[in-house]
Write an enzyme that holds these catalytic residues in place. Structure first.
Site, mmCIF file in Angstrom:
data_model
loop_
_atom_site.group_PDB
_atom_site.id
_atom_site.type_symbol
_atom_site.label_atom_id
_atom_site.label_comp_id
_atom_site.label_asym_id
_atom_site.label_seq_id
_atom_site.Cartn_x
_atom_site.Cartn_y
_atom_site.Cartn_z
ATOM 1 N N GLY A 175 -2.609 8.378 -4.311
ATOM 2 C CA GLY A 175 -1.903 9.549 -4.828
ATOM 3 C C GLY A 175 -0.671 9.885 -4.007
ATOM 4 C CG ASP A 176 3.603 10.940 -2.915
ATOM 5 O OD1 ASP A 176 3.522 10.650 -1.719
ATOM 6 O OD2 ASP A 176 4.544 11.622 -3.367
ATOM 7 C CE LYS A 181 -3.807 2.317 0.349
ATOM 8 N NZ LYS A 181 -3.363 3.024 -0.898
ATOM 9 C CG ASN A 230 -4.382 16.768 -0.669
ATOM 10 O OD1 ASN A 230 -3.986 15.901 0.095
ATOM 11 N ND2 ASN A 230 -5.659 17.053 -0.821
ATOM 12 C CE LYS A 270 4.766 7.257 -2.144
ATOM 13 N NZ LYS A 270 4.110 7.781 -0.923
ATOM 14 C CE LYS A 281 4.236 7.487 5.402
ATOM 15 N NZ LYS A 281 3.943 8.392 4.260
ATOM 16 C CB THR A 321 -2.037 13.935 4.386
ATOM 17 O OG1 THR A 321 -2.422 12.842 3.548
ATOM 18 C CG2 THR A 321 -0.570 13.835 4.706
ATOM 19 C CB SER A 371 -5.411 5.042 1.946
ATOM 20 O OG SER A 371 -5.229 6.089 1.043
HETATM 21 O O1 2IT Z 1 3.086 9.088 1.536
HETATM 22 C C1 2IT Z 1 1.943 8.641 1.746
HETATM 23 O O2 2IT Z 1 1.642 8.077 2.799
HETATM 24 C C2 2IT Z 1 0.948 8.786 0.682
HETATM 25 N N1 2IT Z 1 1.274 9.381 -0.346
HETATM 26 C C3 2IT Z 1 -0.422 8.198 0.825
HETATM 27 C C4 2IT Z 1 -0.401 6.756 0.513
HETATM 28 C C5 2IT Z 1 -1.765 6.079 0.466
HETATM 29 O O3 2IT Z 1 -1.770 4.906 0.091
HETATM 30 O O4 2IT Z 1 -2.783 6.687 0.782
#
Ligand code: 2IT
Length: 447
Positions: free
Chosen positions: A165-166, A90, A241, A126, A114, A210, A379
Site C-alpha cells: 500500500g501507499d 518492492k 495510517n 512503485k 530506502k 511506518t 513488508s
Molecule cells: O513508501 C513506502 O515505503 C511504502 N509505501 C511501503 C512500501 C512497501 O512495500 O511496504
C-alpha cells in the site's frame, strides 16, 4: 560539483523536462553522492549513474471500472520497476488523483535507496493509479481494485515484484487485489503483496510499522544528540495510517502530540487520548479526507486551510502527509518559530529549496528514506514469513523493526564518518543506501 554527477543531472533534466518530482529527487540524491563519485572513478567508466536514474521497466495500463450506477470510468494505472540489483522490485501502490509517471518515478527512485538501507534483499519499485478513492463506495473500490489487478498481475510475483500500500491503498484495497490475483493465477502465492490481512498471510505490526519505525529512528537521533523523547512536543501533519502509528508510539513513549492535519486544515492538540488515536483510523476508513471531523468530535481548535508549520509550538515537526508539504515559506516560518528538528515521514515532504534553507539555518533534518523505512522493512518481514509459511508474534516483529531502524541509523553514521560529512543525515542516508546498490550493479555487469 563533480563533473560526472553534474553531467548526469543535466542530461536527466533534458530528457524528462515534464517530470518535476522525479528531477527533484534525482538532483537531491545525486548531489549528495558526490563524495562517492570523487572516490570511485570506475563508477563513471561503467555508466553507473546513467543506469541508476533510468528505471529498468515502466508499465502503464488502462483501468476500466464500473460505478454504482453502472457507468464506466477510465483511469491510468502504473508500475515502475526501478531497480532489481539487490532483490525483487518492492514498493507500494498509490491511488490518488495526482498520480502520474513523474510521481511514480520519484517514489520508485527513493524506494531503491530506502530498501537498500533496511539491509533486507529488496529492489525498488512503485505503482498506482490516478484514481480518487474519496467518496467512493466499497463496491466501487472493489471493482476498481479488481480491474487494476487484472492488468497488473502479469507483471508481478513473489520473486519478481511485490507491491504493497501507499496513499489511498490500505488493508481493504490489498485484500481485494489479492483476491483477484489469486483468482487469475489459480495459485496461493500470498508473498506477491504485503500489507495483507492477518487471516491470509499478513504480518502483525505491518499497519503500525511506518509510524513506529519513524519514532524508533528519531529516538536514535535523539540519543545521538544526548536528548530524551519523553516530554518532547511533536507537531504531525496528516491523519492517515502513518500519522496514526507515529501518534500511537509517541504517546506511548511519553511524548506529546500537538497537531494532526488534513487537506482541509489542522487541529491543535495537547496530547492525544487512546480514543483520539483510534478515531484517526475511522477518519481514514470514511474516505472523506477531512480533518475537521476530528475537531467536531473532540471539540479541539481547528484551523481551516492552514498547515501546522510555523503555526504550532513544538520541538519537532513531523510531516506525515504527502510530497512537498514543506515549501520555502514554510521552512522560513519553521526557522522563525525556532523549531530545531524536522523528522520527515511522508516521502519527500520537503522541497529542495526548503531543505537547503532549513539545513543552512541549523535545523537537523532526518530524511524520509531513512525515517519511513520501517513500513517496507516489515513488508520484507512479511515476505519472509510467507516464504517460511509461518507467522511471528507482534513482539518478534516489533523487536526486529527496532533493530532494523537502529541499524539504519548506524549505517548512516558510518557513511557520514567514511566520507567526512559530519552528522548530516541527508547525505549519510543517500551514501549508505547507494553503497549496496552500487556494489551489486557493478558486480552484475552492464545490465
Ligand atoms: O513508501 C513506502 O515505503 C511504502 N509505501 C511501503 C512500501 C512497501 O512495500 O511496504
Amino acid at each position: 560539483m563533480n563533473s560526472y554527477v553534474e553531467k548526469v543531472i543535466s542530461e536527466t533534466k533534458k530528457k524528462y523536462p515534464c517530470q518535476p518530482e522525479f528531477l527533484q529527487t534525482v538532483e537531491e540524491v545525486l548531489t549528495s553522492l558526490e563524495p562517492a563519485f570523487d572516490k570511485h572513478p570506475e563508477y563513471e567508466a561503467n555508466a553507473l549513474l546513467e543506469r541508476l536514474v533510468e528505471p529498468e521497466r515502466e508499465i502503464k495500463f488502462r483501468v476500466v471500472w464500473s460505478d454504482d450506477q453502472g457507468k464506466p470510468h477510465v483511469n491510468n494505472g502504473y508500475r515502475v520497476q526501478f531497480n532489481s540489483a539487490i532483490g525483487p522490485y518492492k514498493g507500494g501502490l498509490r491511488f490518488h488523483p495526482s498520480v502520474n509517471l513523474s510521481i511514480i518515478k520519484f517514489l520508485g527512485f527513493e524506494q531503491t535507496f530506502k530498501n537498500s538501507l533496511t539491509g533486507l534483499p529488496m529492489g525498488g519499485g512503485k505503482g498506482g493509479a490516478d484514481f480518487d478513492p474519496k467518496g467512493k463506495s466499497d463496491g466501487e473500490i472493489m471493482r476498481f481494485c479488481q480491474a487494476f489487478m487484472t492488468e497488473l498481475y502479469r507483471h508481478i510475483g513473489p520473486k519478481v515484484d511485490v507491491p504493497a500500500g501507499d496513499l489511498g491503498v490500505g488493508g481493504t484495497e490489498i485484500g481485494y487485489m489479492f483476491g483477484q490475483y489469486k483468482r487469475i493465477r489459480n495459485a496461493y502465492e500470498n508473498g506477491v503483496l504485503t500489507g495483507k490481512g492477518l487471516s491470509y498471510g499478513g504480518s502483525l505490526i505491518r499497519p503500525e510499522a511506518t509510524g513506529f519505525g519513524a519514532v524508533y529512528f528519531f529516538n536514535e537521533v535523539l540519543k545521538h544528540e544526548g536528548k530524551d523523547i519523553k516530554g518532547m512536543r511533536f507537531a504531525l501533519s496528516g491523519f492517515g495510517n502513518v500519522a496514526w502509528g507515529a501518534a500511537k508510539k509517541l504517546t506511548e513513549l511519553g511524548a506529546t502530540v500537538v497537531s494532526i492535519s488534513g487537506p482541509d486544515g489542522y487541529v491543535a492538540l495537547n496530547g492525544m487520548t487512546d480514543e483520539m488515536i483510534d478515531f484517526m483510523l475511522e477518519m481514514r476508513a470514511s474516505r472523506r479526507d477531512c480533518c475537521k471531523d476530528f475537531s467536531d468530535k473532540f471539540g479541539v481548535p481547528f484551523f481551516a486551510g492552514k498547515k501546522p508549520w510555523g503555526n504550532v509550538d513544538a520541538d519537532v515537526y513531523m510531516p506525515c502527509a504527502c510530497q512537498n508539504e514543506i515549501t520555502l515559506p514554510d521552512a522560513e516560518a519553521i526557522v522563525t518559530k525556532g523549531v530545531h528538528y524536522v523528522n520527515e515521514v511522508s516521502n519527500m515532504p520537503t522541497t529542495n529549496e526548503a531543505m537547503a534553507y532549513l539545513r543552512d539555518h541549523g535545523v537537523l533534518l532526518a530524511p524520509s528514506k531513512a525515517v519511513n523505512a520501517g513500513g517496507v522493512s516489515v513488508s520484507g518481514l512479511e515476505m519472509t514469513q510467507n516464504s517460511e509459511r509461518l507467522s511471528w508474534t507482534a513482539e518478534q516483529v516489533d523487536d526486529m523493526l527496532k533493530s532494523i531502524m537502529k541499524g539504519i541509523h548506524t549505517s548512516i553514521v558510518d557513511a557520514c564518518n567514511a566520507y567526512g560529512v559530519g552528522y548530516d543525515l541527508v547525505a549519510g542516508a543517500n551514501l549508505a543506501g547507494f553503497k549496496k546498490v552500487a556494489e551489486a550493479m557493478m558486480a552484475q555487469g552492464w545490465v
